[in-house]
Write a protein that holds these residues in place. Structure first.
Motif, PDB file in Angstrom:
ATOM      1  N   VAL A   8       0.836  -1.202   0.000  1.00 43.19           N
ATOM      2  CA  VAL A   8       0.000   0.000   0.000  1.00 43.19           C
ATOM      3  C   VAL A   8       0.871   1.252   0.000  1.00 43.19           C
ATOM      4  CG1 VAL A   8      -1.586   1.372   1.410  1.00 43.19           C
ATOM      5  CG2 VAL A   8      -2.022  -1.068   1.069  1.00 43.19           C
ATOM      6  N   ASN A   9       1.882   1.296   0.853  1.00 41.50           N
ATOM      7  CA  ASN A   9       2.709   2.501   0.976  1.00 41.50           C
ATOM      8  C   ASN A   9       3.475   2.801  -0.306  1.00 41.50           C
ATOM      9  OD1 ASN A   9       1.834   2.840   3.603  1.00 41.50           O
ATOM     10  ND2 ASN A   9       3.639   1.899   4.521  1.00 41.50           N
ATOM     11  N   GLU A  10       4.015   1.774  -0.938  1.00 41.62           N
ATOM     12  CA  GLU A  10       4.753   1.990  -2.186  1.00 41.62           C
ATOM     13  C   GLU A  10       3.810   2.427  -3.309  1.00 41.62           C
ATOM     14  OE1 GLU A  10       6.863  -1.615  -2.901  1.00 41.62           O
ATOM     15  OE2 GLU A  10       8.382  -1.196  -1.375  1.00 41.62           O
ATOM     16  N   THR A  11       2.613   1.868  -3.307  1.00 38.64           N
ATOM     17  CA  THR A  11       1.632   2.278  -4.306  1.00 38.64           C
ATOM     18  C   THR A  11       1.206   3.725  -4.079  1.00 38.64           C
ATOM     19  OG1 THR A  11       0.824   0.004  -4.479  1.00 38.64           O
ATOM     20  CG2 THR A  11      -0.593   1.727  -5.368  1.00 38.64           C
ATOM     21  N   ALA A  12       1.055   4.115  -2.808  1.00 46.45           N
ATOM     22  CA  ALA A  12       0.707   5.504  -2.489  1.00 46.45           C
ATOM     23  C   ALA A  12       1.793   6.452  -2.977  1.00 46.45           C
ATOM     24  CB  ALA A  12       0.502   5.662  -0.987  1.00 46.45           C
ATOM     25  N   ALA A  13       3.058   6.069  -2.801  1.00 44.23           N
ATOM     26  CA  ALA A  13       4.164   6.901  -3.288  1.00 44.23           C
ATOM     27  C   ALA A  13       4.117   7.023  -4.802  1.00 44.23           C
ATOM     28  CB  ALA A  13       5.499   6.306  -2.838  1.00 44.23           C
ATOM     29  N   LEU A  14       3.765   5.932  -5.474  1.00 44.92           N
ATOM     30  CA  LEU A  14       3.649   5.954  -6.935  1.00 44.92           C
ATOM     31  C   LEU A  14       2.518   6.866  -7.381  1.00 44.92           C
ATOM     32  CD1 LEU A  14       4.663   4.670  -9.620  1.00 44.92           C
ATOM     33  CD2 LEU A  14       2.899   2.918  -9.294  1.00 44.92           C
ATOM     34  N   VAL A  15       1.385   6.789  -6.695  1.00 42.64           N
ATOM     35  CA  VAL A  15       0.239   7.642  -7.038  1.00 42.64           C
ATOM     36  C   VAL A  15       0.595   9.109  -6.836  1.00 42.64           C
ATOM     37  CG1 VAL A  15      -2.115   8.283  -6.395  1.00 42.64           C
ATOM     38  CG2 VAL A  15      -1.483   5.866  -6.547  1.00 42.64           C
ATOM     39  N   PHE A  16       1.287   9.415  -5.743  1.00 38.20           N
ATOM     40  CA  PHE A  16       1.656  10.809  -5.489  1.00 38.20           C
ATOM     41  C   PHE A  16       2.623  11.317  -6.550  1.00 38.20           C
ATOM     42  CE2 PHE A  16       4.321  14.027  -3.265  1.00 38.20           C
ATOM     43  CZ  PHE A  16       3.352  15.005  -3.180  1.00 38.20           C
ATOM     44  N   ALA A  17       3.569  10.491  -6.937  1.00 38.80           N
ATOM     45  CA  ALA A  17       4.506  10.896  -7.996  1.00 38.80           C
ATOM     46  C   ALA A  17       3.741  11.193  -9.279  1.00 38.80           C
ATOM     47  CB  ALA A  17       5.534   9.795  -8.230  1.00 38.80           C
TER      48      ALA A  17
END
Length: 200
Positions: free
Chosen positions: A152-161
């Protein structure tokens, strides 16, 4: 005109100019001309440019996180919440309600031109947005709204980028349609169970 309202007007003008030109290209003279006050008035409220940039960033961070918190505390599905977040960042392209690009993206492109204090504000802002995105994605995973591989956290970072990069890119020619297209693709990649509406 009260001192508070003058300071607020200076902050608003500085933010617009920095968004349009970048922090390096904006001077106190540009800001004073935009506000309609003398340069000394700007200096009275902000003794140097570093303090002004930090104040603009802090104000921008507060307003954006306030809007995100209103979304994440609703009873909406995670898919609807994410689409509202997309709508907020879509405003960065000049097509949506905010009409202002994310300053963290602009400053991220020129870190040598800002103070440690300003970069700290940007970093804290990015972390705060990612935390809220993580909450939305985790809710979506739990309720079956989203179905994506990885953490979840890595996906959230990807979405924010994606949000920051696309908001900046989309300010060019054909930007709005580009934003719509990639937003739809993002929702598809996350396994959203219905089409993107709000961000389109």
């Amino acid at each position: 005109m009260s001192a508070l309202s003058t300071k607020a007007r200076i902050l608003a003008a500085a933010q617009i100019l920095m968004q349009q030109r970048g922090t390096q290209a904006v001077s106190f003279r540009h800001i004073s001309d935009a506000v309609g006050v003398c340069k000394a008035t700007v200096v009275h409220h902000f003794s140097n440019k570093e303090k002004l940039v930090e104040a603009v960033l802090a104000h921008h961070r507060h307003r954006l996180l306030e809007r995100l918190d209103k979304i994440t505390t609703t009873q909406l599905s995670a898919s609807d919440q994410l689409m509202l977040v997309l709508e907020i960042f879509r405003g960065s392209t000049g097509q949506g309600p905010l009409l202002q690009p994310c300053l963290s993206g602009i400053l991220g492109a020129e870190p040598e031109s800002v103070s440690i204090g300003a970069l700290t504000i940007v970093q804290e802002f990015c972390e705060s947005v990612e935390e809220r995105l993580s909450d939305i994605l985790r809710q979506g995973w739990d309720e079956g709204t989203f179905d994506f591989p990885g953490s979840v956290n890595e996906t959230a970072a990807l979405v924010f980028a994606f949000l920051v990069g696309s908001a900046m890119y989309a300010r060019g020619d054909n930007g709005h349609q580009r934003w719509v297209d990639v937003s739809k693709q993002l929702m598809t990649m996350l396994g959203a169970n219905r089409p993107c509406v709000a961000a389109c």
